[in-house]
Design a protein around this motif. Structure first.
Motif, PDB file in Angstrom:
ATOM      1  N   SER A   1      42.181  39.776  38.059  1.00 37.29           N
ATOM      2  CA  SER A   1      42.440  40.874  37.133  1.00 37.29           C
ATOM      3  C   SER A   1      42.197  42.234  37.780  1.00 37.29           C
ATOM      4  O   SER A   1      41.078  42.574  38.144  1.00 37.29           O
ATOM      5  CB  SER A   1      41.566  40.738  35.884  1.00 37.29           C
ATOM      6  OG  SER A   1      41.664  41.916  35.108  1.00 37.29           O
ATOM      7  N   TYR A   2      43.254  42.978  37.879  1.00 37.60           N
ATOM      8  CA  TYR A   2      43.185  44.346  38.403  1.00 37.60           C
ATOM      9  C   TYR A   2      42.330  45.220  37.492  1.00 37.60           C
ATOM     10  O   TYR A   2      41.518  46.031  37.954  1.00 37.60           O
ATOM     11  CB  TYR A   2      44.616  44.865  38.511  1.00 37.60           C
ATOM     12  CG  TYR A   2      44.780  46.338  38.779  1.00 37.60           C
ATOM     13  CD1 TYR A   2      44.384  46.897  39.994  1.00 37.60           C
ATOM     14  CD2 TYR A   2      45.374  47.165  37.823  1.00 37.60           C
ATOM     15  CE1 TYR A   2      44.560  48.254  40.235  1.00 37.60           C
ATOM     16  CE2 TYR A   2      45.555  48.513  38.057  1.00 37.60           C
ATOM     17  CZ  TYR A   2      45.137  49.063  39.262  1.00 37.60           C
ATOM     18  OH  TYR A   2      45.306  50.393  39.498  1.00 37.60           O
ATOM     19  N   LYS A   3      42.489  45.036  36.182  1.00 36.13           N
ATOM     20  CA  LYS A   3      41.710  45.842  35.238  1.00 36.13           C
ATOM     21  C   LYS A   3      40.221  45.582  35.388  1.00 36.13           C
ATOM     22  O   LYS A   3      39.393  46.498  35.328  1.00 36.13           O
ATOM     23  CB  LYS A   3      42.132  45.522  33.801  1.00 36.13           C
ATOM     24  CG  LYS A   3      43.481  46.098  33.431  1.00 36.13           C
ATOM     25  CD  LYS A   3      43.806  45.811  31.974  1.00 36.13           C
ATOM     26  CE  LYS A   3      45.213  46.284  31.651  1.00 36.13           C
ATOM     27  NZ  LYS A   3      45.978  45.248  30.941  1.00 36.13           N
ATOM     28  N   LEU A   4      39.890  44.296  35.573  1.00 30.89           N
ATOM     29  CA  LEU A   4      38.478  43.947  35.745  1.00 30.89           C
ATOM     30  C   LEU A   4      37.927  44.607  37.011  1.00 30.89           C
ATOM     31  O   LEU A   4      36.802  45.115  37.023  1.00 30.89           O
ATOM     32  CB  LEU A   4      38.331  42.419  35.807  1.00 30.89           C
ATOM     33  CG  LEU A   4      36.915  41.859  35.813  1.00 30.89           C
ATOM     34  CD1 LEU A   4      36.130  42.320  34.596  1.00 30.89           C
ATOM     35  CD2 LEU A   4      36.934  40.339  35.862  1.00 30.89           C
TER      36      LEU A   4
END
Lengths: 711, 324
Positions: A236-239
């Motif tokens: 996950s890029y957001k994570l």
């Protein structure tokens, strides 16, 4: 997109750091093993000052952190940075300067620490000339890294590089902040801050040395090597974004959790607690992004030793970063602090997270540098199992030892006495655990040698590629971003802004905690009866520092019934205002010494240093015969007094001129005391032991209530 | 079904309120007893309150479900029977599967192409999975904990400081010790201590002397002296009677290096070791330290005239004879 530039990656510098990593790993772990064995067999120091526990413990920690993990970071960064940015390192000269400079610093540490040249600050023991060298080399690394980033062909910075940037700036700030010291001579200095302030700054540094030297750079490495080895997209890029910013912002606040229930004001202690609790999620964000990246590749984890090492590393990281916040809760810390629980905890992190991730990277990287296959998967698997067993055998006995000893320290009889009034009983009880721990360490070393054999064979089978050819479109082909995109992409194109943002994020916590402590006087209530050290006591204190006594003895009586009963009145912040550096310690292998002054006669200390077993049968403290033999060097005494005057210790004007006379007068009194008790040595007053005794007898007596009875 | 649930809610609320009321009463009573949580009644109340709380939550959940269903029925009425059949034919998931899905909200590996970013770094791609909801929840909980903790200890003044905690601990311990001592026989102290001569007591004293008392380190293994004075001769610096010895052991003579043992030895242990030391009188061990202090003579005025003290005097007599 026809436009493509050809260039090459510098693998030679990666190889250098790789070899250094492997070599200093052995050194760091072996010194640790010797230290572990000395806790079972104290005579293993062979009666030599330079190999005694107090001096080799900092050698072990420095070798493991800065030599092994440090070279591991540079190995990993120099390889991944070039590839993630599609460019060669910025400067060959800076790369070489960085490499040789760092190895020279390690060499200097390996010489000075056993000689007892130390500033007594944990993980920052090196004296000021070496500190300056570290700063220079670190800046060279930073310039080289930023030069590379600025001439990149990849428009956006990958998450690994965010971590590298945060690491670099934070370590710079920490290193400078914690080493503000005034030199007395070439190899001796006193810190600018004293007592409580010094303690707060030290643990702001110490905790974040773990955070920004052992954690963030290794998270960066994880983000490169784990997806590469697993050949899977990052979960996950957001994570990545959230856990990166949250981690670096929150981490810096957590330092005071090393000082719970000490004389540090409560408001600062509580900040340490709550920010440690808030750190669980950001830390676990890293673990999750690592483990979940392996989704769809778990069948390969069973086969591939590289992935196995990485999985255990990331899991160990998750365990340690959950345990850490738990240990930061005051009621848990009241049990764990000063015991081997802490030692067990940090070794889950170092042996598991740092060690195993390094091994995974080495097994993945070396075959690629040498254009060949790993010599033996079987041996790598064997290493994995031996190493894992080693970690278990290391950690479990230490947890057991920590709990046992802590419970024994706190146990009262119903009529109000300490069940184990003699501290030694609580030590002899856990020596079998120390022996088991040494077994765990031995297993870990054996696994390490299996790896060395495997890697040497791999190197021999392959042929090294010094300059690896590559090609990529130049920066001039970068797209202009105006459309809809994730907000964070903006800063990923702007390394300078990212550096500034990271710097702000890591400065806030330190400023909020340190400034009030350093600037506001009533943070440390003044105690009128507290006096500066006499010249003899000061020299004794510097011997205490030289011998690394603080590796095993704390000087901080916490406000618990079990401690005030055992040691005396709990320690007050006002008692430490002349302590440069502070010597609160972090581990009690022996008893606390803050109230030892006046507890025993001078001759007791003399005999105890000559052979601890005569006064404390079964003690695992090594004898210190050289203190009885060597003459006290008073050549620097005047300079020391002057330095302390500069820093604010209220010695009278011109006192440096008569300091040595005063010293000799006091030495005569101590020596006469010793003679009265039958200790025969006509040069007694010139020996180091006299100064050490004077210091020990001063400890904690400034506010000691008058004896209750006696005539 | 729906009506039933609706009726349940006020009933549950009423129960909750009354239990809170009972809680308040229990807390009021607790003021008299030091340990509120020892009170079984309060445990009962706590359990009851928990049951009611869970029941209320369940009822609310049911209510919500019913409202959703009603809404769905309306939708099916508009869309026709096909939509309903399609819905029914979907495989059902267990509550745990649904919970897991909701807490991780992960895109299955087979569908990850849909959320793959088009950028790549040295071959590394990234997915656009959302933050795991359980992780986000944990983050919020820890932040809330931080705020509540700091407020409780530093803004409301309700939480005790480290120093206050210490004071409370000491008071609690003092009470407990006093309560225990009240159940014990009279304590030995320097005003009433008597010399013990039975073998058991002397052996116990010897064990303390050579063991946890570590007396031998200063006074020699046989009492011959060393750092500390010889204790086998009749010369004493601070008096040679059992009461003197007991006092010296108990309070120490700090300025001369004799430490106080009252925090490390129990009164009876100090009595035993003092008695053992007096039993060494006249034993003439090797390497004796020269006599220190004054020749001690038994003063009879305060001592009880029992057999043990006579024995000491006799031993002393011998010792004096020998040293002369």
């Amino acid at each position: 997109m026809a436009q493509v530039e050809k260039f090459s990656y510098d693998n030679a510098i990666v190889r250098k750091f790789t070899y250094a990593t492997i070599v200093f790993g052995v050194v760091g772990i072996l010194v640790g093993l010797i230290a572990a064995l000395q806790l079972v067999f104290p005579s293993l120091n062979l009666g030599i000052p330079e190999t005694t526990f107090g001096r080799i413990r900092p050698l072990h920690t420095n070798a493991a952190i800065f030599a092994f993990v440090g070279n591991g970071i540079f190995m990993g960064v120099y390889y991944s940075l070039q590839r993630l940015l599609k460019t060669r390192m910025y400067s060959k000269f800076l790369s070489e300067f960085h490499f040789w400079g760092w190895q020279a610093i390690i060499l200097a540490a390996a010489i000075t620490l056993p000689l007892g040249i130390t500033s007594a600050k944990e993980y920052a023991e090196l004296e000021w000339p070496i500190d300056i060298a570290i700063a220079l080399v670190w800046v060279a690394f930073g310039v080289n890294m930023f030069g590379t980033i600025l001439k990149r062909r990849e428009q956006h910075l990958y998450v690994a590089i965010w971590f590298y940037i945060a690491t670099w700036v934070t370590v710079t700030v920490l290193h400078i902040g914690n080493n503000l010291e005034l030199p007395v001579s070439l190899w001796k200095s006193y810190p600018v801050f004293a007592g409580v302030q010094d303690a707060l700054i030290q643990w702001w540094y110490g905790h974040n040395a773990v955070a920004f030297f052992l954690t963030t750079p290794y998270l960066g490495l994880m983000y490169y090597y784990l997806p590469k080895a697993a050949n899977r997209p990052v979960y996950s890029y957001k994570l990545s974004i959230i856990h990166f910013w949250a981690l670096i912002f929150i981490y810096i606040w957590a330092g005071p959790h090393h000082l719970l229930y000490t004389s540090l004001p409560d408001w600062a202690q509580s900040l340490g607690t709550v920010f440690s609790i808030m750190l669980i999620a950001p830390s676990w964000g890293g673990m999750l992004n690592g483990l979940l990246t392996l989704r769809g590749a778990w069948d390969r984890v069973r086969q591939d030793p590289v992935l196995k090492f990485m999985v255990v590393a990331v899991t160990a990281y998750g365990m340690a970063t959950f345990e850490g916040p738990m240990l930061s809760i005051k009621s848990v810390n009241a049990i764990s602090h000063y015991t081997d629980w802490t030692i067990g905890h940090v070794h889950i992190g170092t042996l598991g997270w740092n060690g195993f991730l390094t091994f995974g990277i080495l097994y993945w990287l070396l075959p690629r540098l040498f254009n060949t296959k790993l010599h033996s998967q079987k041996l790598a698997n064997a290493h994995f199992w031996i190493g894992t067993l080693g970690i278990l055998f290391y950690a479990i006995p230490l947890y057991w030892a920590g709990w046992t000893q802590s419970l024994m320290w706190k146990q009262f009889t119903p009529d109000g006495f300490l069940q184990y009034g003699n501290f030694l009983e609580t030590v002899t009880q856990i020596i079998p655990m120390y022996a088991l721990r040494a077994l765990g360490g031995t297993l870990y070393v054996v696994g390490y040698f299996v790896m060395i054999y495997n890697l040497v064979k791999t190197i021999q089978a392959g042929s090294f590629i010094g300059d690896e050819e590559a090609e990529a479109p130049p920066a001039s082909t970068w797209a202009v971003h105006t459309g809809k995109e994730h907000w964070h992409r903006w800063i990923e194109r702007r390394p300078v802004q990212m550096l500034i943002a990271a710097t702000i994020a890591i400065l806030i916590g330190g400023i909020v905690e340190i400034f009030p402590m350093a600037m506001i006087d009533d943070q440390v209530p003044k105690i009128e009866s507290v006096t500066p050290y006499t010249p003899l006591e000061l020299e004794g204190r510097d011997i205490y520092i030289r011998e690394g006594c603080l590796g095993c003895h704390s000087q901080m009586v916490r406000p618990f019934r079990s401690e005030t009963e055992r040691y005396g009145e709990y320690s007050k912040s006002g008692e430490f205002i002349y302590d440069r550096p502070f010597l609160w310690g972090s581990k009690r292998t022996g008893p606390d010494l803050h109230r030892v002054g006046g507890k025993y006669p001078d001759s007791w200390h003399y005999n105890h240093m000559l052979d601890p077993e005569t006064t404390s049968p079964g003690s695992i403290m090594p004898p210190y015969p050289w203190l009885l033999r060597d003459e006290l060097n008073t050549g620097n005494t005047a300079a020391k007094i002057r330095a302390l005057q500069t820093l604010g210790t209220p010695y009278p004007e011109g006192y440096d001129q008569i300091a040595v006379d005063d010293l000799q007068k006091q030495a005569k009194i101590v020596a006469d005391n010793l003679r009265k008790d039958g200790i025969d040595d006509d040069k007694l007053e010139e020996k180091e032991i006299v100064a050490l005794i004077a210091y020990l007898q001063k400890l904690g007596t400034d506010i000691k209530p008058a004896p209750q009875a006696g005539n | 079904m729906r009506n039933k649930t609706l009726k349940l809610i006020p009933a549950a609320l009423l129960l909750l309120l009354s239990s809170a009321n009972a809680w308040g009463q229990a807390a009021g009573e607790a003021g008299a007893t030091p340990y509120f949580y020892d009170n079984m009644l309060s445990y009962g109340m706590l359990a009851l309150a928990a049951v009611v709380f869970i029941a209320t939550l369940t009822a609310l959940y049911n209510l919500l479900n019913i409202m959703v269903k009603v809404q769905q029925i309306r939708i099916y009425q508009e869309q026709g029977i096909e939509a309903y059949q399609e819905e029914v034919s979907k495989p059902k998931e267990s509550i745990f599967q649904r919970l897991y899905k909701r807490m991780t909200s992960v895109v299955p590996v087979e569908k990850e192409e849909d959320i793959l970013f088009d950028h790549e770094y040295d071959g590394i791609r990234e997915l656009d999975n959302v933050l795991p909801p359980w992780w986000v929840a944990m983050f919020y909980v820890t932040i809330a904990f931080g705020v509540v903790y700091y407020t409780y200890y530093h803004f409301t003044g309700a939480g005790p400081s480290s120093a206050e905690e210490y004071k409370m601990e000491m008071e609690r311990a003092e009470k407990a010790v006093q309560a225990y001592l009240a159940t014990q026989a009279n304590q030995v102290d320097e005003t009433n201590v008597e010399l013990l001569t039975d073998e058991q007591a002397i052996a116990a004293g010897k064990a303390i002397y050579e063991g946890k008392g570590t007396c031998f380190t200063c006074h020699g293994m046989f009492g011959e002296g060393g750092i500390g004075p010889n204790m086998t001769d009749p010369y004493w610096i601070h008096g040679g009677g059992i009461k003197d010895l007991f006092k010296t052991v108990k309070y120490g003579v700090p300025e001369k290096g004799m430490i106080s043992w009252k925090d490390q030895l129990k009164p009876v242990e100090m009595q035993q070791v003092s008695s053992y030391i007096l039993s060494l009188q006249g034993t003439n061990p090797p390497n004796p330290k020269e006599p220190q202090g004054e020749l001690y003579q038994q003063v009879d005025n305060a001592a009880p005239a029992d057999t043990s003290s006579t024995e000491v005097s006799e031993q002393k007599g011998d010792a004096i004879g020998m040293s002369e």
